[in-house]
Design a protein around this motif. Sequence first.
Motif, short mmCIF file in Angstrom:
data_model
loop_
_atom_site.label_atom_id
_atom_site.label_comp_id
_atom_site.label_asym_id
_atom_site.label_seq_id
_atom_site.Cartn_x
_atom_site.Cartn_y
_atom_site.Cartn_z
N ALA A 166 25.25 31.63 -0.10
CA ALA A 166 24.53 30.42 -0.53
C ALA A 166 23.79 29.78 0.64
O ALA A 166 22.71 29.21 0.47
CB ALA A 166 25.50 29.43 -1.15
N LYS A 167 24.35 29.86 1.84
CA LYS A 167 23.73 29.20 3.01
C LYS A 167 24.00 30.05 4.25
O LYS A 167 24.89 29.76 5.04
CB LYS A 167 24.33 27.80 3.17
N SER B 64 29.37 27.75 -0.13
CA SER B 64 28.49 27.34 -1.23
C SER B 64 28.07 25.88 -1.12
O SER B 64 26.95 25.51 -1.51
CB SER B 64 29.22 27.54 -2.57
N GLY C 216 19.17 26.97 1.23
CA GLY C 216 20.15 27.90 0.69
C GLY C 216 19.54 28.76 -0.40
O GLY C 216 18.37 28.62 -0.77
N SER C 217 20.34 29.69 -0.93
CA SER C 217 19.89 30.60 -1.99
C SER C 217 20.59 30.25 -3.30
O SER C 217 21.82 30.22 -3.37
CB SER C 217 20.20 32.05 -1.62
N ALA D 38 17.82 22.04 -2.73
CA ALA D 38 18.97 22.20 -3.63
C ALA D 38 19.34 20.82 -4.17
O ALA D 38 19.20 19.81 -3.47
CB ALA D 38 20.15 22.81 -2.89
N ARG E 259 24.98 24.38 0.78
CA ARG E 259 23.64 24.46 0.18
C ARG E 259 23.20 23.11 -0.39
O ARG E 259 22.00 22.82 -0.44
CB ARG E 259 23.67 25.51 -0.95
N GLY F 222 24.76 28.74 -7.27
CA GLY F 222 24.37 29.45 -6.05
C GLY F 222 24.26 30.94 -6.32
O GLY F 222 24.88 31.48 -7.25
#
Length: 452
Positions: free
Chosen positions: A250-251, A312, A258-259, A322, A315, A355
């Motif tokens: 996530a980060k 997570s 983040g993703s 986010a 993020r 995430g």
Amino acid sequence: MSDHSANLPPAAAAYLEGRRLDEVECIISDLPGIARGKAVPASKFERQAYFHLPDSIFYQTITGEWGEAAGEEGFIERDMILKPDMSTATAAPWTADWTLQVIHDAYDRKERPIPFAPRNVLKRVCKLYEDQGWQPVVAPEMEFFIVARNLDPAQDIKPMMGRSGRPAAARQAYSMTAVDEFGPVIDDIYDFAEAQGFEIDGITQEGGAGQLEINLRHGDPVKLADEVFYFKRLIREAALRHDCFATFMAKPIADEPGSAMHIHHSVMDIETGRNIFSGPAGGETDAFFNFIGGLQTHLPAAVAVMAPYVNSYRRYVRDHAAPINLEWGRDNRTTGIRIPLSGPGARRVENRLAGMDCNPYLGIAASLACGYLGMMQELRPSRQFRGDAYEGEGDIPRVLGSALDLWEGATELHEVLGPEFARVYTIVKRAEYEEFLAVISPWEREHLLLNV
């Protein structure tokens, strides 16, 4: 004797045309979303109707340790019966020989679905929709980073070296030049996806250094979760071919965004095929607002499933792409719940909280569960948010421990996802969190060693 080869999807049949199948990977997703299973010779797969794996694969933490989730009989590692779903058969185009992957479903010896197998959890939620005459439709977006090989966990993760010989640039969102930097990796992603029969709706450069996003066409939740499950492996394999890593953390990089795995949802009436979020004249329906109300009410407890690791929560940073709260808004990317621009037929609700590190089956199941509860309980959302939602207070958990506290009390959510799943998930995640808390971080050594 089974005849699996007669039931191959078109892409798998095309992949093998004129070739002899060597091996079949019989796989299932564990709680983190890692593929577990066995590789068997094709001749053996043709003869087997099922195979066995111990149920303990669902009790493992991400580090390989075990949660005490086995139940009253103790840790006896009872065998599950895993049956192939041949509609999921797809190529493994990175292998040296001709190999297919097939996702299996897990049952006990009385033919009952194993309640904590992630694909079964999602199927359970979809069945609840079906019982109401509804067909849920989802479209996931996958964000991830392509990074330089990282062989030492003590070292920071760094962007990969691009085609130009310079590290991948940050803050170049939607740049085609930035996408070109990863050209060879992206070419392999497209080639692998085509061989596997997956349709990519688009690839874009995101805001982070080496961060890409792949959008998938909307469709059946189980089918789309299967695709995300497959895609994670496909993308990792494509990156490894070019001496870099793909990560779905996530980060992964401190100063970069983040993703996420944003999830778009709509719900169709099975009988009429109409989107129940839109009325006959094209207006927004009670079901539409109830779905949003369900997300706002139940997502805080579901975050423990959509943000499953300590990383997570790094993020959810204000002004960093986010969400930090559960406001909803139209075409507003600062809110946790976004209503994208669309016509009435494509009206949908986007959950921006999940995430990319979550298990796709569980993340989609939890999101759909929140919306389902909203429609069944006729929950109303707050007023539509206008403006920058980052200026408000955060109202989602900031650490995994707090998220697990909310999750443990969420009995309504547990009933939808399955009480036995909720029990096992809680125990495994608590064990994982305890493992993390036992580790002393570099920050603690740097700032506390000589200063406190």
